[in-house]
Design a protein around this motif. Sequence first.
Motif, PDB file in Angstrom:
ATOM      1  N   VAL A  37      29.511  42.778  32.960  1.00 13.52           N
ATOM      2  CA  VAL A  37      30.671  42.028  33.431  1.00 13.52           C
ATOM      3  C   VAL A  37      31.799  43.027  33.653  1.00 13.52           C
ATOM      4  N   PHE A  38      32.446  42.913  34.792  1.00 13.22           N
ATOM      5  CA  PHE A  38      33.500  43.834  35.183  1.00 13.22           C
ATOM      6  C   PHE A  38      34.815  43.084  35.403  1.00 13.22           C
ATOM      7  N   VAL A  39      35.883  43.612  34.826  1.00 15.28           N
ATOM      8  CA  VAL A  39      37.190  43.002  35.068  1.00 15.28           C
ATOM      9  C   VAL A  39      37.660  43.399  36.466  1.00 15.28           C
ATOM     10  N   ARG A  40      38.448  42.524  37.034  1.00 15.65           N
ATOM     11  CA  ARG A  40      39.084  42.777  38.323  1.00 15.65           C
ATOM     12  C   ARG A  40      40.591  42.678  38.119  1.00 15.65           C
ATOM     13  N   PRO A  41      41.368  43.204  39.043  1.00 14.78           N
ATOM     14  CA  PRO A  41      42.829  43.120  38.877  1.00 14.78           C
ATOM     15  C   PRO A  41      43.304  41.676  38.731  1.00 14.78           C
ATOM     16  N   VAL A  42      44.320  41.510  37.919  1.00 17.33           N
ATOM     17  CA  VAL A  42      44.915  40.204  37.690  1.00 17.33           C
ATOM     18  C   VAL A  42      45.496  39.679  39.000  1.00 17.33           C
ATOM     19  N   ILE A  43      45.336  38.387  39.218  1.00 15.12           N
ATOM     20  CA  ILE A  43      45.943  37.731  40.375  1.00 15.12           C
ATOM     21  C   ILE A  43      47.323  37.261  39.946  1.00 15.12           C
ATOM     22  N   VAL A  44      48.330  37.655  40.702  1.00 13.11           N
ATOM     23  CA  VAL A  44      49.702  37.274  40.392  1.00 13.11           C
ATOM     24  C   VAL A  44      50.154  36.229  41.401  1.00 13.11           C
ATOM     25  N   ALA A  45      50.684  35.130  40.889  1.00 11.47           N
ATOM     26  CA  ALA A  45      51.203  34.074  41.758  1.00 11.47           C
ATOM     27  C   ALA A  45      52.485  34.569  42.406  1.00 11.47           C
TER      28      ALA A  45
END
Length: 151
Positions: A37-45
């Motif tokens: 499992v790989f993290v991806r960049p956080v999505i910012v609203a």
Amino acid sequence: MILPDFNDFPRTGRILGIDWGASRTGVAVSDESRKFVFVRPVIVAKSGGISIVGQVADIVDKEKVVGIVIGLPIFSDGTESETTKYVKSFAKELSDYTNLPIAFIDETLTSLSAQEEMGRVKISDIKGKLDSESARIILENAIAVINRLKT
């Protein structure tokens, strides 16, 4: 389509894990075998920008995801919080947008676990990475549940 459990969830292929937040949404994706499992960049609203749902849909397309797991915040007695309603509303909108199977998993203590695993880091790093680390734990927990199901 929102599933009531993992019984009809795809058994193979990449899965996207989501830790929804009103301002930051953490995401993580598995490999095809679901061993990693790989993290991806956080999505910012961002106001005026692509919605969180639109940004997630872009990740779904790019990563060739076959199913989505969303962490569901519930109280220890099983009751829903105000945030639970927002998460379910997000899932409904995402379901209409992607038409992929979506399942929920209890996200209790995932942020605490993620922070412990991150160790001693700067506050700015916690804000920038904690949500996707939480999404990773959510996704790893879901994969464990799926693997325990009979095929």
